[in-house]
Design a protein around this motif. Structure first.
Motif, short mmCIF file in Angstrom:
data_model
loop_
_atom_site.label_atom_id
_atom_site.label_comp_id
_atom_site.label_asym_id
_atom_site.label_seq_id
_atom_site.Cartn_x
_atom_site.Cartn_y
_atom_site.Cartn_z
N ALA A 1 1.00 -0.92 -0.47
CA ALA A 1 -0.34 -0.12 0.26
C ALA A 1 0.63 1.14 -0.13
N GLY A 2 2.13 1.03 0.76
CA GLY A 2 2.88 2.18 0.89
C GLY A 2 3.59 2.91 -0.44
N LEU A 3 4.09 1.61 -1.00
CA LEU A 3 4.70 1.82 -2.61
C LEU A 3 4.25 2.49 -4.10
N MET A 4 2.51 2.11 -3.66
CA MET A 4 1.58 2.24 -4.28
C MET A 4 1.32 3.91 -4.34
N LYS A 5 1.37 4.13 -3.11
CA LYS A 5 0.85 5.39 -2.49
C LYS A 5 2.55 6.32 -3.10
N GLN A 6 3.26 6.41 -3.09
CA GLN A 6 4.41 7.01 -3.64
C GLN A 6 4.82 6.85 -4.68
N ALA A 7 4.50 5.90 -5.59
CA ALA A 7 3.76 5.49 -7.17
C ALA A 7 2.87 6.45 -7.40
N LYS A 8 1.57 6.79 -7.05
CA LYS A 8 0.98 7.45 -7.56
C LYS A 8 1.27 8.91 -7.55
N ALA A 9 1.92 9.35 -6.17
CA ALA A 9 2.88 10.39 -6.54
C ALA A 9 3.73 11.58 -6.64
N PHE A 10 4.99 10.54 -7.83
CA PHE A 10 5.18 10.40 -7.92
C PHE A 10 4.78 11.03 -9.79
N ILE A 11 3.75 9.84 -10.36
CA ILE A 11 2.56 9.81 -11.85
C ILE A 11 1.91 11.06 -11.73
N ALA A 12 1.37 12.12 -10.25
CA ALA A 12 0.71 12.41 -10.65
C ALA A 12 1.36 14.44 -9.92
N GLY A 13 3.45 13.65 -10.20
CA GLY A 13 3.80 15.35 -9.91
C GLY A 13 4.61 15.32 -8.70
N ALA A 14 3.70 14.83 -7.88
CA ALA A 14 4.10 15.07 -5.94
C ALA A 14 5.20 14.64 -5.71
N ALA A 15 5.96 15.35 -5.12
CA ALA A 15 7.03 14.70 -4.27
C ALA A 15 6.25 13.48 -3.29
N PRO A 16 7.24 12.88 -3.32
CA PRO A 16 6.02 11.52 -2.28
C PRO A 16 6.98 12.11 -1.18
#
Length: 102
Positions: A86-101
């Protein structure tokens, strides 16, 4: 003679500089996220696919693949059901959204 520098590789054999979105560490493991592009095996092209790799010192290994349509990851091997997923997907989605994880 100067040694030729080689670019790193992803777990799928591609160059690590192609599609690279960013990386983050968790414990002693470095995770790298890559945008592979749309699935061009169908018409019209499928959704954009992503690859999440990990490297714990022995080279890159695939953690999961997912697309930007439903973000349902296909976890590889021991990652399937791992507590970190779950934490890995949260970080991945943050990269995709262009936000700093976080």
């Amino acid at each position: 003679m100067v040694a030729k520098q080689q670019c790193g590789r992803r777990s799928d054999g591609g160059l690590a500089t192609i599609g690279f979105l960013g990386d983050f560490a968790r414990g002693h493991v470095l995770f790298s996220l890559y945008r592979l592009g749309p699935d061009q095996t169908q018409y019209p092209n499928g959704p954009c696919e992503y690859l999440l790799d990990c490297d714990d010192g022995v080279g890159p290994h695939e953690v999961c693949r997912f697309d930007d349509e439903n973000f349902a990851p296909v976890w590889r091997g021991a990652w399937n059901g791992d507590a970190w997923c779950a934490g890995l997907m949260k970080q991945a989605k943050a990269f995709i959204a262009g936000a700093a994880p976080n």
